[in-house]
Design a protein around this motif. Structure first.
Motif, short mmCIF file in Angstrom:
data_model
loop_
_atom_site.label_atom_id
_atom_site.label_comp_id
_atom_site.label_asym_id
_atom_site.label_seq_id
_atom_site.Cartn_x
_atom_site.Cartn_y
_atom_site.Cartn_z
N PRO A 80 0.82 -1.22 0.00
CA PRO A 80 0.00 0.00 0.00
C PRO A 80 0.84 1.27 0.00
O PRO A 80 1.98 1.28 0.49
CB PRO A 80 -0.82 -0.12 1.29
N GLU A 81 0.27 2.31 -0.55
CA GLU A 81 0.88 3.63 -0.48
C GLU A 81 0.51 4.28 0.86
O GLU A 81 -0.59 4.10 1.37
CB GLU A 81 0.35 4.53 -1.60
N LEU A 82 1.44 5.05 1.38
CA LEU A 82 1.19 5.89 2.55
C LEU A 82 1.15 7.33 2.08
O LEU A 82 2.04 7.77 1.33
CB LEU A 82 2.28 5.68 3.59
N ASP A 86 -0.96 16.01 3.81
CA ASP A 86 -1.47 16.78 2.68
C ASP A 86 -2.01 15.90 1.56
O ASP A 86 -2.41 16.40 0.50
CB ASP A 86 -0.37 17.69 2.12
N GLY A 87 -2.00 14.57 1.77
CA GLY A 87 -2.51 13.65 0.77
C GLY A 87 -1.52 13.28 -0.32
O GLY A 87 -1.91 12.73 -1.35
N VAL A 88 -0.24 13.56 -0.09
CA VAL A 88 0.80 13.26 -1.08
C VAL A 88 1.44 11.90 -0.76
O VAL A 88 1.90 11.69 0.38
CB VAL A 88 1.88 14.36 -1.09
N PRO A 89 1.51 10.97 -1.71
CA PRO A 89 2.15 9.68 -1.46
C PRO A 89 3.64 9.86 -1.13
O PRO A 89 4.32 10.69 -1.73
CB PRO A 89 1.97 8.91 -2.77
N VAL A 90 4.13 9.10 -0.16
CA VAL A 90 5.54 9.17 0.21
C VAL A 90 6.28 7.99 -0.45
O VAL A 90 5.71 6.91 -0.60
CB VAL A 90 5.72 9.15 1.74
N PRO A 91 7.53 8.17 -0.84
CA PRO A 91 8.24 7.10 -1.56
C PRO A 91 8.66 5.93 -0.69
O PRO A 91 8.80 4.81 -1.17
CB PRO A 91 9.46 7.82 -2.15
N ASP A 92 8.89 6.17 0.60
CA ASP A 92 9.38 5.14 1.51
C ASP A 92 8.56 5.19 2.79
O ASP A 92 8.88 5.98 3.70
CB ASP A 92 10.87 5.39 1.80
N PRO A 93 7.49 4.38 2.90
CA PRO A 93 6.61 4.46 4.07
C PRO A 93 7.34 4.30 5.41
O PRO A 93 7.10 5.06 6.34
CB PRO A 93 5.61 3.34 3.83
N THR A 94 8.23 3.32 5.51
CA THR A 94 8.92 3.12 6.78
C THR A 94 9.81 4.32 7.11
O THR A 94 9.81 4.83 8.24
CB THR A 94 9.76 1.83 6.75
N GLY A 95 10.59 4.78 6.14
CA GLY A 95 11.45 5.93 6.38
C GLY A 95 10.66 7.16 6.76
O GLY A 95 11.05 7.92 7.66
N TYR A 96 9.52 7.36 6.07
CA TYR A 96 8.68 8.53 6.38
C TYR A 96 8.13 8.44 7.79
O TYR A 96 8.17 9.42 8.56
CB TYR A 96 7.54 8.66 5.38
N VAL A 97 7.59 7.27 8.16
CA VAL A 97 6.99 7.12 9.50
C VAL A 97 8.04 7.32 10.58
O VAL A 97 7.76 7.92 11.63
CB VAL A 97 6.32 5.73 9.62
N ARG A 98 9.24 6.86 10.36
CA ARG A 98 10.30 7.08 11.35
C ARG A 98 10.57 8.56 11.56
O ARG A 98 10.72 9.02 12.70
CB ARG A 98 11.57 6.34 10.93
N ARG A 99 10.64 9.31 10.49
CA ARG A 99 10.86 10.75 10.62
C ARG A 99 9.63 11.43 11.22
O ARG A 99 9.75 12.32 12.08
CB ARG A 99 11.18 11.35 9.25
N TYR A 100 8.46 11.03 10.76
CA TYR A 100 7.20 11.65 11.21
C TYR A 100 6.98 11.45 12.71
O TYR A 100 6.57 12.38 13.41
CB TYR A 100 6.06 11.02 10.41
N LEU A 101 7.27 10.26 13.20
CA LEU A 101 7.08 9.95 14.62
C LEU A 101 8.29 10.31 15.46
O LEU A 101 8.20 10.30 16.70
CB LEU A 101 6.75 8.47 14.80
N GLY A 102 9.42 10.55 14.83
CA GLY A 102 10.64 10.85 15.56
C GLY A 102 11.19 9.65 16.31
O GLY A 102 11.73 9.78 17.41
N ARG A 103 11.09 8.47 15.70
CA ARG A 103 11.63 7.26 16.33
C ARG A 103 12.11 6.31 15.24
O ARG A 103 11.51 6.21 14.17
CB ARG A 103 10.58 6.60 17.23
N ASP A 104 13.21 5.62 15.55
CA ASP A 104 13.83 4.77 14.53
C ASP A 104 13.58 3.29 14.75
O ASP A 104 14.22 2.45 14.12
CB ASP A 104 15.33 5.03 14.46
N ASP A 105 12.66 2.97 15.65
CA ASP A 105 12.40 1.56 15.97
C ASP A 105 11.09 1.06 15.38
O ASP A 105 10.55 0.04 15.82
CB ASP A 105 12.38 1.35 17.49
N VAL A 106 10.54 1.75 14.38
CA VAL A 106 9.25 1.35 13.81
C VAL A 106 9.42 0.99 12.34
O VAL A 106 10.32 1.47 11.65
CB VAL A 106 8.18 2.45 13.96
N ASP A 107 8.54 0.12 11.88
CA ASP A 107 8.50 -0.30 10.48
C ASP A 107 7.05 -0.40 10.05
O ASP A 107 6.16 -0.66 10.87
CB ASP A 107 9.15 -1.66 10.29
#
Length: 238
Positions: A80-82, A86-107
């Motif tokens: 799936p796309e994340l 703003d409704g814009v697809p991100v190229p790397d869901p895991t990388g984006y979520v890590r930056r968005y949440l400010g934590r590097d232990d999530v996938d």
């Protein structure tokens, strides 16, 4: 004798658990629920899933509901796309979520041996109950996204709120082939208060549902015979 309960007004699928979902015109439904629903989740190093609360199974990760997920072209075999706030697809869901949440232990991970489904395969909500929620919290924007149903059912005028309770223990046919069994209602938590896209945070929603209906809202169902569900399908109590 069968009885018409209403018609399917909206069909929702949530490819990545605890994110906003995608509206569908039709969907395949199997024993697990809407095919592709909650097939992925944001998961931490302990195996807990991103949510609005902390429990043995969930880890609070504020802000996930501001994101959305969808299957490219509606093809469930694809990852799936994340989409960002703003409704814009991100190229790397895991990388984006890590930056968005400010934590590097999530996938962003596909379901494994532990199911991502919280309770039962399908959540069904009526417009009668949804309209009641709106009237109970005047001034607070409310739509079905607060409650994350798979099916929103348009009920006839005059249908009482929480009519879903009357269906528990019964079975229904949706469209030509799909058969479901109504089992129980969901116990709601702080997730229904959370902000998402254009819906602001409000503690009044859970408070109203708790006072009026013991925090319960919707009806959960199992799938007794797979099939397809389409907008406008009749929901018929058997």
């Amino acid at each position: 004798m069968s009885r018409v309960l209403g018609t399917v007004e909206r069909i929702w699928r949530y490819p990545i658990k605890s994110t906003g979902g995608e509206l569908l015109d039709e969907a395949a439904v199997d024993a697990r629920g809407v095919v592709g629903d909650r097939l992925y989740a944001v998961r931490d190093a302990e195996g807990r899933f991103g949510s609005g609360k902390n429990t043995r199974r969930f880890r609070r990760m504020p802000g996930l509901l501001r994101l959305r997920s969808r299957y490219p072209g509606g093809v469930v075999t694809k990852v799936p796309e994340l989409l960002d706030p703003d409704g814009v697809p991100v190229p790397d869901p895991t990388g984006y979520v890590r930056r968005y949440l400010g934590r590097d232990d999530v996938d962003v991970a596909r379901e494994g041996t532990v199911s991502h489904v919280d309770q039962l395969p399908l959540s069904v909500l009526t417009t009668a109950t949804l309209d009641w929620v709106g009237s109970a919290v005047p001034g607070v924007p409310v739509d079905e996204r607060r409650f994350r149903p798979n099916l929103l059912v348009r009920t006839p005028p005059g249908t009482p709120a929480f009519v879903e309770d009357e269906w528990i223990g019964g079975a229904a046919r949706i469209g030509d082939a799909l058969r479901i069994g109504f089992e129980r209602s969901s116990e709601r938590c702080v997730m229904i208060n959370e902000a998402q896209q254009d819906l602001p945070h409000s503690p009044l929603i859970l408070r109203a549902v708790a006072q009026a209906h013991d925090t319960r809202l919707d009806v959960l169902a199992t799938v007794t015979h797979p099939g397809r569900v389409r907008l406008g399908d009749t929901v018929e109590l058997l």
